[in-house]
Design a protein around this motif. Structure first.
Motif, PDB file in Angstrom:
ATOM      1  N   LEU A 230       0.830  -1.202   0.000  1.00 49.78           N
ATOM      2  CA  LEU A 230       0.000   0.000   0.000  1.00 49.78           C
ATOM      3  C   LEU A 230       0.864   1.251   0.000  1.00 49.78           C
ATOM      4  CD1 LEU A 230      -2.847  -0.937   2.506  1.00 49.78           C
ATOM      5  CD2 LEU A 230      -2.997  -0.757   0.017  1.00 49.78           C
ATOM      6  N   ARG A 231       1.972   1.205   0.727  1.00 50.20           N
ATOM      7  CA  ARG A 231       2.860   2.375   0.763  1.00 50.20           C
ATOM      8  C   ARG A 231       3.403   2.670  -0.633  1.00 50.20           C
ATOM      9  NH1 ARG A 231       5.680   0.656   4.533  1.00 50.20           N
ATOM     10  NH2 ARG A 231       4.634   1.699   6.253  1.00 50.20           N
ATOM     11  N   ARG A 232       3.745   1.625  -1.391  1.00 54.07           N
ATOM     12  CA  ARG A 232       4.230   1.834  -2.764  1.00 54.07           C
ATOM     13  C   ARG A 232       3.117   2.373  -3.660  1.00 54.07           C
ATOM     14  NH1 ARG A 232       6.776  -3.166  -1.678  1.00 54.07           N
ATOM     15  NH2 ARG A 232       5.165  -4.280  -2.880  1.00 54.07           N
ATOM     16  N   LEU A 233       1.896   1.887  -3.452  1.00 52.14           N
ATOM     17  CA  LEU A 233       0.777   2.356  -4.266  1.00 52.14           C
ATOM     18  C   LEU A 233       0.469   3.833  -4.005  1.00 52.14           C
ATOM     19  CD1 LEU A 233      -1.717  -0.651  -4.054  1.00 52.14           C
ATOM     20  CD2 LEU A 233      -0.387   0.062  -6.039  1.00 52.14           C
ATOM     21  N   LEU A 234       0.683   4.272  -2.767  1.00 49.16           N
ATOM     22  CA  LEU A 234       0.350   5.653  -2.408  1.00 49.16           C
ATOM     23  C   LEU A 234       1.393   6.654  -2.893  1.00 49.16           C
ATOM     24  CD1 LEU A 234      -0.987   5.135   1.221  1.00 49.16           C
ATOM     25  CD2 LEU A 234      -2.319   5.580  -0.845  1.00 49.16           C
ATOM     26  N   SER A 235       2.572   6.201  -3.235  1.00 47.15           N
ATOM     27  CA  SER A 235       3.607   7.118  -3.743  1.00 47.15           C
ATOM     28  C   SER A 235       4.305   6.469  -4.925  1.00 47.15           C
ATOM     29  CB  SER A 235       4.616   7.456  -2.647  1.00 47.15           C
ATOM     30  OG  SER A 235       5.169   6.264  -2.090  1.00 47.15           O
ATOM     31  N   PRO A 236       3.572   6.258  -6.031  1.00 47.47           N
ATOM     32  CA  PRO A 236       4.171   5.586  -7.188  1.00 47.47           C
ATOM     33  C   PRO A 236       5.234   6.456  -7.841  1.00 47.47           C
ATOM     34  CG  PRO A 236       2.009   6.467  -7.759  1.00 47.47           C
ATOM     35  CD  PRO A 236       2.185   6.679  -6.285  1.00 47.47           C
ATOM     36  N   ALA A 237       6.332   5.787  -8.302  1.00 53.37           N
ATOM     37  CA  ALA A 237       7.373   6.535  -9.012  1.00 53.37           C
ATOM     38  C   ALA A 237       6.806   7.149 -10.282  1.00 53.37           C
ATOM     39  CB  ALA A 237       8.547   5.614  -9.332  1.00 53.37           C
ATOM     40  N   HIS A 238       5.898   6.441 -10.928  1.00 53.95           N
ATOM     41  CA  HIS A 238       5.200   6.927 -12.115  1.00 53.95           C
ATOM     42  C   HIS A 238       3.757   6.460 -11.978  1.00 53.95           C
ATOM     43  CE1 HIS A 238       9.185   7.837 -13.544  1.00 53.95           C
ATOM     44  NE2 HIS A 238       9.524   6.572 -13.379  1.00 53.95           N
ATOM     45  N   GLY A 239       2.893   6.929 -12.819  1.00 55.77           N
ATOM     46  CA  GLY A 239       1.489   6.591 -12.668  1.00 55.77           C
ATOM     47  C   GLY A 239       0.814   7.499 -11.658  1.00 55.77           C
ATOM     48  N   VAL A 240      -0.332   7.063 -11.144  1.00 52.28           N
ATOM     49  CA  VAL A 240      -1.082   7.904 -10.217  1.00 52.28           C
ATOM     50  C   VAL A 240      -1.976   7.027  -9.355  1.00 52.28           C
ATOM     51  CG1 VAL A 240      -3.030   8.252 -11.807  1.00 52.28           C
ATOM     52  CG2 VAL A 240      -2.538   9.984 -10.062  1.00 52.28           C
ATOM     53  N   THR A 241      -2.231   7.474  -8.122  1.00 48.38           N
ATOM     54  CA  THR A 241      -3.198   6.844  -7.224  1.00 48.38           C
ATOM     55  C   THR A 241      -4.163   7.912  -6.755  1.00 48.38           C
ATOM     56  OG1 THR A 241      -1.710   5.104  -6.474  1.00 48.38           O
ATOM     57  CG2 THR A 241      -3.520   5.678  -5.018  1.00 48.38           C
ATOM     58  N   LEU A 242      -5.461   7.674  -6.932  1.00 47.27           N
ATOM     59  CA  LEU A 242      -6.502   8.602  -6.520  1.00 47.27           C
ATOM     60  C   LEU A 242      -7.253   8.027  -5.336  1.00 47.27           C
ATOM     61  CD1 LEU A 242      -8.017   9.611  -9.992  1.00 47.27           C
ATOM     62  CD2 LEU A 242      -6.316  10.864  -8.647  1.00 47.27           C
ATOM     63  N   LEU A 243      -7.623   8.901  -4.415  1.00 53.82           N
ATOM     64  CA  LEU A 243      -8.439   8.522  -3.267  1.00 53.82           C
ATOM     65  C   LEU A 243      -9.756   9.280  -3.309  1.00 53.82           C
ATOM     66  CD1 LEU A 243      -5.829   8.600  -0.339  1.00 53.82           C
ATOM     67  CD2 LEU A 243      -6.511   6.649  -1.759  1.00 53.82           C
ATOM     68  N   ALA A 244     -10.827   8.622  -2.889  1.00 55.14           N
ATOM     69  CA  ALA A 244     -12.122   9.274  -2.693  1.00 55.14           C
ATOM     70  C   ALA A 244     -12.381   9.330  -1.199  1.00 55.14           C
ATOM     71  CB  ALA A 244     -13.226   8.499  -3.402  1.00 55.14           C
ATOM     72  N   LEU A 245     -12.723  10.517  -0.705  1.00 50.55           N
ATOM     73  CA  LEU A 245     -12.906  10.719   0.732  1.00 50.55           C
ATOM     74  C   LEU A 245     -14.263  11.336   1.009  1.00 50.55           C
ATOM     75  CD1 LEU A 245      -9.796  11.921  -0.163  1.00 50.55           C
ATOM     76  CD2 LEU A 245      -9.496  11.510   2.271  1.00 50.55           C
ATOM     77  N   THR A 246     -14.828  10.968   2.128  1.00 49.69           N
ATOM     78  CA  THR A 246     -16.068  11.555   2.590  1.00 49.69           C
ATOM     79  C   THR A 246     -15.844  12.171   3.952  1.00 49.69           C
ATOM     80  OG1 THR A 246     -18.412  11.130   3.034  1.00 49.69           O
ATOM     81  CG2 THR A 246     -16.857   9.431   3.712  1.00 49.69           C
ATOM     82  N   GLY A 247     -16.734  13.066   4.368  1.00 51.23           N
ATOM     83  CA  GLY A 247     -16.560  13.755   5.648  1.00 51.23           C
ATOM     84  C   GLY A 247     -15.721  14.992   5.489  1.00 51.23           C
ATOM     85  N   GLY A 248     -15.143  15.449   6.577  1.00 48.81           N
ATOM     86  CA  GLY A 248     -14.316  16.644   6.556  1.00 48.81           C
ATOM     87  C   GLY A 248     -15.073  17.913   6.882  1.00 48.81           C
ATOM     88  N   GLY A 249     -16.405  17.844   6.959  1.00 48.36           N
ATOM     89  CA  GLY A 249     -17.205  19.013   7.317  1.00 48.36           C
ATOM     90  C   GLY A 249     -17.686  18.936   8.753  1.00 48.36           C
ATOM     91  N   ASP A 250     -18.025  20.082   9.332  1.00 47.68           N
ATOM     92  CA  ASP A 250     -18.516  20.155  10.709  1.00 47.68           C
ATOM     93  C   ASP A 250     -17.556  19.484  11.683  1.00 47.68           C
ATOM     94  OD1 ASP A 250     -20.840  21.430   9.785  1.00 47.68           O
ATOM     95  OD2 ASP A 250     -21.815  19.498   9.407  1.00 47.68           O
ATOM     96  N   GLY A 251     -16.278  19.634  11.440  1.00 51.18           N
ATOM     97  CA  GLY A 251     -15.294  19.071  12.352  1.00 51.18           C
ATOM     98  C   GLY A 251     -15.110  17.577  12.246  1.00 51.18           C
TER      99      GLY A 251
END
Length: 360
Positions: A230-251
């Motif tokens: 997972l650590r390699r997937l999150l910082s690929p030398a080339h290519g890209v990894t996208l995350l979808a996140l929910t929350g972050g509002g109202d603290g």
């Protein structure tokens, strides 16, 4: 006014440049601009000069050689050469910010190159660097650019300038791909952004919330991915990894609910998708796949590959409906779906791709 560009190597010692300029002055040559490139072979001096109309290229070479210059290169120049190098570089940088896809053309203009060709491979013996007439630079979208110029030879200073332009293109690409708000067909809003190494704990938490069935579909034959992968997937030398996140509002803290990966494999790239069970069949997976396919098309890959179990009907339907796979190869219960990208690189955009997202 007859403009010429002159490039010559001079011993990097006090007084040698003045000897060269004096020799040119004796022939009535007016030096308009000069740049000095430091190399192991000596100082490479790049002049833009105004010479009397009767002087030929051979006359200028002879004047340089009398001034202790060597490896002389001479060529006629146009009036736009009067713009100094910093001004030209800043102009190209400004153009690149407005049009990140124009990196190849910007490199050609910056380096006065004969050609700039995109290559799918950036590592190995022909990795980044420069020789006399060839320069190789990584493409922020993946792959690399090969820059060719018959003469004069490339210098370390020119390579550094080109690399700075590439770095700018990478920053623009990352900014363009940064946080965007995604609205699903049911009205739910999420944030989609590139992953960073610090996202590892949140991705591990999402993985723990996924069912064994979902994990096996993403990682056939192994289930949950170990933290190292997972650590390699999150910082690929080339290519890209996208995350979808929910929350972050109202603290409320943000929570990762999906991860999509594009990993280069030569001229191809592999797609990977994991959506938390509670967010499946709501259009999230299809939206992330569309962004990855767009990235792959801009990067110039020939095709994308998706490895998935035969029972992963939802992903198979998305790929079939939106991208019309070229081939589907089967190895037991594992399918490899190929998505050709040649038409997308040419700028095609199918109507299916703009339709409502499908069922993952």
């Amino acid at each position: 006014m007859t403009l010429w560009r002159i490039r010559a190597t001079v011993a990097d010692r006090p007084g040698f440049l003045s000897v060269l300029t004096a020799s040119l002055a004796l022939r009535g040559v007016n030096i308009l601009t000069v740049q000095v490139h430091t190399t192991e072979a000596g100082a490479v001096d790049d002049f833009l000069v105004d010479a009397p109309a009767e002087l030929t290229a051979d006359d200028l070479v002879a004047a340089v050689e009398r001034g202790r210059g060597r490896n002389c290169w001479v060529a006629r120049s146009e009036a736009q050469g009067l713009a100094d190098q910093p001004t030209r570089a800043l102009g190209l940088a400004s153009r690149l910010v407005r049009d990140p896809d124009g990196l190849g053309e910007s490199l050609r203009s910056l380096l006065n190159a004969d050609s700039v060709t995109w290559r799918p491979v950036v590592s190995g013996p022909a990795g980044p660097g420069h020789g006399a007439g060839t320069m190789r630079l990584p493409d922020p979208y993946g792959g690399s650019f090969e820059v060719l110029r018959t003469a004069p030879s490339f210098t370390p200073a020119e390579y550094a300038r080109a690399q700075a332009l590439v770095d700018l293109a990478g920053a623009v690409a990352r900014q363009a791909a940064d946080r965007v708000t995604l609205v699903l067909p049911d009205g739910a809003e999420l944030t989609v952004r590139p992953a960073v190494p610090d996202d590892l704990p949140a991705v591990l938490s999402m993985q723990h919330r996924c069912t064994a069935r979902s994990l096996l579909r993403r990682y056939p034959g192994r289930g949950a991915a170990p933290p190292e992968r997972l650590r390699r997937l999150l910082s690929p030398a080339h290519g890209v990894t996208l995350l979808a996140l929910t929350g972050g509002g109202d603290g409320q803290p943000e929570r990762v609910v999906a991860m999509a990966n594009l990993a280069p494999e030569g001229v191809l790239a592999e797609l990977g998708l994991l959506v938390e069970d509670g967010w499946q069949r709501r259009g999230l997976g299809a939206a992330l796949l569309r962004r990855l396919v767009g990235y792959g098309a801009r990067a110039g890959y020939a095709a994308l590959l998706a490895h998935t179990p035969a029972d992963n009907v939802a992903v198979l339907r998305i790929l079939d409906r939106l991208y019309q796979p070229g081939t589907v190869d089967r190895d037991g219960e594992l399918l490899t779906v190929t998505v050709p990208l040649h038409e997308r690189r040419a700028g095609a955009s199918s109507a299916a791709e703009t339709s409502a997202a499908a069922e993952v």
